[in-house]
Design a protein around this motif. Sequence first.
Motif, short mmCIF file in Angstrom:
data_model
loop_
_atom_site.label_atom_id
_atom_site.label_comp_id
_atom_site.label_asym_id
_atom_site.label_seq_id
_atom_site.Cartn_x
_atom_site.Cartn_y
_atom_site.Cartn_z
N MET A 1 -7.38 -2.74 5.47
CA MET A 1 -7.86 -1.49 5.90
C MET A 1 -8.20 -0.44 4.73
N VAL A 2 -7.04 -0.37 3.97
CA VAL A 2 -7.29 0.55 2.68
C VAL A 2 -8.35 -0.26 1.69
N THR B 1 0.83 -1.13 0.05
CA THR B 1 -0.13 0.05 0.03
C THR B 1 0.89 1.01 -0.04
N GLU C 1 -10.81 -2.10 2.65
CA GLU C 1 -12.27 -2.02 3.35
C GLU C 1 -12.77 -0.62 3.12
N ARG C 2 -11.81 0.52 3.20
CA ARG C 2 -12.32 2.03 3.08
C ARG C 2 -12.80 2.23 1.83
N GLN C 3 -12.02 1.80 0.80
CA GLN C 3 -12.36 2.04 -0.76
C GLN C 3 -13.91 1.44 -0.84
N HIS D 1 -11.19 -1.91 16.89
CA HIS D 1 -11.70 -1.47 15.38
C HIS D 1 -11.58 -2.66 14.61
N SER E 1 -4.84 1.26 13.91
CA SER E 1 -6.35 1.82 14.05
C SER E 1 -6.41 3.15 14.82
N ALA F 1 -16.07 0.80 1.31
CA ALA F 1 -17.10 1.77 1.93
C ALA F 1 -17.22 3.01 1.00
N ALA F 2 -16.26 3.41 0.58
CA ALA F 2 -16.54 4.88 -0.11
C ALA F 2 -17.04 4.47 -1.17
#
Length: 965
Positions: free
Chosen positions: A90-91, A47, A93-95, A190, A392, A97-98
């Motif tokens: 994390m990266v 990442t 999952e965030r994407q 988290h 986190s 979600a976005a």
Amino acid sequence: MEKTFDAARAEAEIADLWDAKNAFAAGTNAGPDAKPFCILLPPPNVTGSLHMGHAFNHTLMDILARWHRMRGDDVLWQPGLDHAGIATQMVVERQLAAAGNIGRRDMGREAFVAKVWEWKGKSGGTILDQCRRLGDSFDLSRNAFTMSGAPGAPAGEEGNFHDAVLKAFVSLYDKGLIYRGKRLVNWDPHFETAISDLEVEQVEEKGSLWRLRYPLENGATYEHPIEFDAEGKPTAYETRDYLVVATTRPETMLGDTGVAVNPDDPRYTHLIGRSVRLPLVGRSIPIVADAYADPTKGTGAVKITPAHDFNDWEVGKRAGLRVINVMGTRAQIALKDNADFWDGIDGSDALAGLDGMDRYEARDAIVTLAHDEGWLDGIDAEPHMVPHGDRSKVAIEPLLTDQWFVKTEELAEKAMDAVRSDKTRILPERDEKTFFHWMENIEPWCISRQLWWGHQIPVWYGPEIDSEGKVVPGAVRAFCASTEQEVLKKAQEFYGASIPISFSREEGALREHVPPAAYGVDSDGTLGWTELDRDPDVLDTWFSSGIWPIGTMGWPENTPELAKYFPTSVLVTGFDIIFFWVARMMMMQLELTGKVPFKDVYIHALVRDEKGKKMSKSLGNVLDPIELIDEFGADAVRFTLTAMAAMGRDLKLSRDRIAGYRNFGTKLWNAARFAEMNDCRPVAGFDPASVTLTANKWIVGETGRVRETLDAALDAYRFNDAANVLYAHVWGNVCDWYVELAKPLFQDAAAAEETRATMAWVLDQCLILLHPLMPFITEALWGQIAARPKLLVHTDWPSYGAELVDAAADAEMGWIVALIEEIRSVRAQMHVPAGAKVPLIQLDLGPDQAAALERDRALVARLARIERFETAAEAPKGAVTLTVRGATFCLPLADVIDIAAERERLGKAADKLAKEAAGLKAKLGNPAFVAKAPEDVVDENRARLGAAEEELGILRAAQARLASL
RNA sequence: GGGCGAUUAGCUCAGUGGUAGAGCGCUUCGUUCACAUCGAAGAUGUCGGCGGUUCGAACCCGUCAUCGCCCA
């Protein structure tokens, strides 16, 4: 040639050129009996993007790789990427979600992992392109990835790293070095996973210390001291029917199973063995004696929650207290269906209201209840350290769970032995101490993570059966092997060949592994059939990067790479991952192969901003190496980092410094331009030992010395010394002096040819010696100056040395330079216009000096702007006297002389000399010094005294002449 | 609380027992045909304090002060 080097354009061209020639492939430019030299790139996170720390780390490695390659060693610089479990998950999952996607839990494991691979294919590894900008000369054709070959890996991600990781796990498991156990671990609420001790950061927070009153059982009371005399003896007491405990975490009181007091605390000793009734919960819990309770902290009585605090866990073990878990995986209060909790108590409405609350909401609620119900004794503000997850950034929670651990004690012992016996050297020495300190106090390593992006633990569970073949209800049997076939074989051996065994494809419980419901028991209690359920956890990222040295070379196969390049030569890395990575690689490689992973470990420091602050996004003080490369060029950035790389010290990076080294590149560029304008072309077969002119002999000797000093510096990883010797040589020796000395020589038909050839040779040597530090500009000039058989990157490193130094030429040049500097200094102080030419009168000259002046008259004339040379017995009136080792001159400046200035100059010089002479005289007058100091030191001091006194005499005479004017 | 380290020129820092250094900044002068991203000359230090070892200490030892970092 242009006046300046166009870094942006040239760097791209040069990079393409290296690529086209596959210049960095392992073994390129290796000689016939080449020694292997192998260096591992610490795999950056997939990442990641290039930050200053990488730039520094990579620059040092690249210098070593290029240096060894030019020396004809068989160089492998192994690159690759780390899958970085939590960070990558994390990266992605965030994407998701976005983009409004469904979450990973709804998506399911297989689909989610596929998404991560998809992301990796698109945006992972941009850092490797950035490395190219920096000039990293690793062998990209061997690029590795810590997840290569894992299930679900798409085409192009084949490779054996996954196999190697599983085999490493199985090997350690079979040796009993990996075990599963229920222990208190650092839980990240988290990410809902366990993390290791190393991934926890302590952060100071403004907190409070709450004092809670726990009522004594059975109506008991005691006298609590409240007033004290000057000696601290109690003078007044109050009667209490409660005990006050102090805590930073009131919400965990739900899980309290005891109160500890110090056995030597007179306030409480009589209470030991009695009980208090826990408010809200109503549980009766004992008051126990334990030295952990500190009489000076809080109230001296501390509540014990073994399930939610590491210290309390130990106290609980010692005192035999119950362990009651009151929190779930998101750090929420979990009371419903919590059999442990309800055991021995009755419910209350208040408790029901707390169930499901977040831990901090629960804290407020409990404090409010305590206040309302009258058992809140008080609140004190107190800052304290709170553990946080390093990814986190939320407070971690100690949680009692089943996890996998590596028994590190034995492994650590082997690693320490390797360092003690120098099989692996850790530099600088200070970091060796740090290494030992940690290794001696090593804790079991928690390697299981409740994530999906990673190497799934190769353990399958089935029902346990006893010696009579009967199923033991509730018990689990684990089978560990790196493939399903092998697991099946092991299970079949255990259960019997006739038992039908299949694999469960359901995603198992997140952490708690229960025996699969899917098995059958025959009427006699023996197993009829079963499914095997795989452990859903994945391995800590550092477990896989822990086998980076052998994993990238094809282990466990016995590959030619392993035979040749392992153990590797040197590991270059930052101090922040000594424990995460270096120590673990030592332990794992030693255990799996019996060999150390690397012979040397060079630990470097941190790159900070110019004020010494750690660079961080939140502070906004981050310098982006790519931006700096765009502005100043890669060579300037590299050279700056190298020059500042003094061992073991943080470096503060400033743009001014980088600009300064950019100027250094320009200087080199212009020296080459000068050579070109003067027709200096490399002469085939040029022998530096054959030159005859003093200046040429001198610069050839300097070059020899520089080669030796440079190699010694690089050999000792003294990168800043390497940079400084090159800087001083190129700017000081070559540009300031040799280029200037060459100018008059070019005018002299007899001297021109040799000087041109020497100039070309000297510059070529500068390019060669500078190449490891400044690869782009040197390669560009190398190609521009002449057609060459090989690229500079593959040009042989020179072997000449100090034998090129000609002592006589050295001494002569030293004297000529001193003379020129003295004349320049006098001229400046006497305010002689820079352009004006003046005569030089020699008054007193030794034979060597006379000969030197005769030979090098043209040099002095040009560099000191002398119009003619004269001889006189005495200084004319108004002349300024100057002395240079063994010679006295004067400059007739009658027209321009400033008597006051000259008086001041002479006075200052004489004072300085007188002081020096007095010091030397005192030293030599000390009999102990003459008797005990080494002879050469004494001689040197005598010589210095003689010279100082002689020069002082001349200055005194000059002062006298001036006074008579 | 435990461990590791630092303190040298205005700033950033080299310097492991023998003449205190570099870069940047500053002052003065200078566009002499490689370079103003330049050149020449110059100023600036009780090497944190105190004590010790030594013929000799920025350097080795002890101690104090201040400031960092890591681990609890």
